[in-house]
Design an enzyme around this catalytic site. Structure first.
Site: not given
Ligand code: CP3
Length: 347
Positions: A26, A30, A39, A75, A151
């Protein structure tokens, strides 16, 4: 492959290098102002689907940090869409799969013939490889069959994996069919990334640590092994990463992956020992240490390097991804510290 002679690729093959390579899971995210600015213009999925934007995000993060590898911005869940399971990200909740997989019909309906529709990811890989040439290796990635299945079945993140385990325990034929379908799609998808220039593939099995060794060996290992075998045909080394996986490490090594990811819960040398000191390992600083004062952070990083003891086959990383509030300066300083502190005078 575009940078086969890089220290990162060599370390993945357990070959000696001039210093320990470092990158961060990562590393684009953010916590970084440059990412937050992008973003504001695009959603996460829009970034993924626009190769020039995904490439820019990938390149910017790697260059700002000065790390030894760039991981393609994408992703884990993208393959779900081409299999016929739409999902979205809801603020604060994480990913939401609109119609979770629960019945035989749901499994039967999943498509395996559309991996090529994920071509936007390999296109982004191509742009990043072209940008860096042999100067910096590019990491492609995909989800492991267990983590992706979790998921699909839960419909999002989970605490106890009740639906997933219920299906695994009660309907083994359906379970095996689902995981086989996931392997069929992810093996083509990841191989495409290698064809586009990825030097290494990381398989994320982020939630595998919820399984007992016995369940892992019986219900998951055969599928993950098939995926690793398929990827080996591409010639790119494979990093197999999980968390909470201390008890699973020897079984994970059984997949044949060249590199095993270690989270922070096990000391690096102990984790490596449980792998028979064979092959390469990646890790394993607690991502929350990036919130600590520099002297503490530095001494913990030094401790990991000391445990690795300069042996061939260590890639420095965190035990899991960088968290959103992480101070960027600490990430940069950590990369620099690892690079300087691990420099070897003789190979
Ligand atoms: O490492 C990198 O820099 C590459 C980018 C990357 C992303 N997702 C972008 C992303 C990678 C490697 C992933 C993998 C991924 N995605 C995993 C496995 C990795 C792990 O941490 O174990 C998982 C479980 C996912 C699914 C997913 N995507 C989750 C659970 C979330 C968090 C939701 C949230 O709101 O925090 C995401 C969103 C996501 N994927 C972000 C990023 C940078 C969050 C930032 C954003 O919304 O822009």
């Amino acid at each position: 492959m575009s940078a086969p002679e890089s220290r990162f690729v060599k370390a993945c093959m357990t070959q000696p290098v001039d210093r320990t390579p470092v990158w961060f899971m990562r590393q684009a995210g953010r916590y970084m102002a440059e990412y937050r600015a992008i973003r504001k213009q695009y959603s996460l999925i829009e970034i993924c689907k626009r190769p020039e934007v995904a490439a820019e995000v990938t390149i910017t993060a790697a260059e700002i940090l000065g790390v030894d590898a760039a991981i393609i911005f994408a992703d884990l869940l993208l393959p779900l869409e081409v299999m016929g399971l739409p999902f979205h990200f809801s603020a604060g909740e994480g990913p939401v799969i609109e119609k979770p997989v629960r019945t035989q019909e749901d499994v039967t309906r999943l498509r395996t013939d559309r991996a090529a529709d994920l071509g936007y990811v390999s296109e982004a890989v191509r742009l990043v490889s072209r940008h860096f040439g042999s100067g910096l290796p590019v990491i492609g990635f995909c989800g492991a069959p267990f983590t992706l299945a979790s998921y699909m079945i839960e419909g999002g993140g989970s605490r106890n994996y009740i639906h997933t385990k219920k299906l695994m325990y009660s309907s083994p034929a359906m379970w095996n069919q689902l995981l086989s379908k996931l392997v069929a799609v992810t093996s083509v998808y990841a191989a495409e990334q290698v064809s586009a220039g990825a030097d290494v593939i990381q398989i994320f099995d982020s939630w595998v640590g919820c399984l007992s060794v016995e369940d892992y060996r019986r219900s998951v290992l055969p599928h993950t092994t098939k995926l690793v075998k398929a990827l080996k045909k591409t010639g790119a080394p494979v990093i197999y990463f999980g968390t909470d996986s201390a008890t699973l490490l020897p079984s994970m090594q059984g997949t044949g992956a060249e590199v095993i990811g270690l989270d922070w819960r096990i000391p690096l040398d102990e984790g490596w020992r449980s792998l028979g000191n064979k092959g390469a390992v990646q890790g394993n600083l607690d991502p929350v240490l990036l919130f600590a004062d520099w002297p503490e952070l530095k001494s913990r990083a030094a401790n990991i390097l000391q445990r690795a003891g300069g042996r061939a086959g260590h890639i420095f990383n965190l035990g899991h991804g960088i968290l959103p509030e992480t101070p960027v300066e600490n990430v940069k300083a950590l990369a620099r510290f690892v690079q300087e502190h691990s420099a070897r005078t003789t190979l």
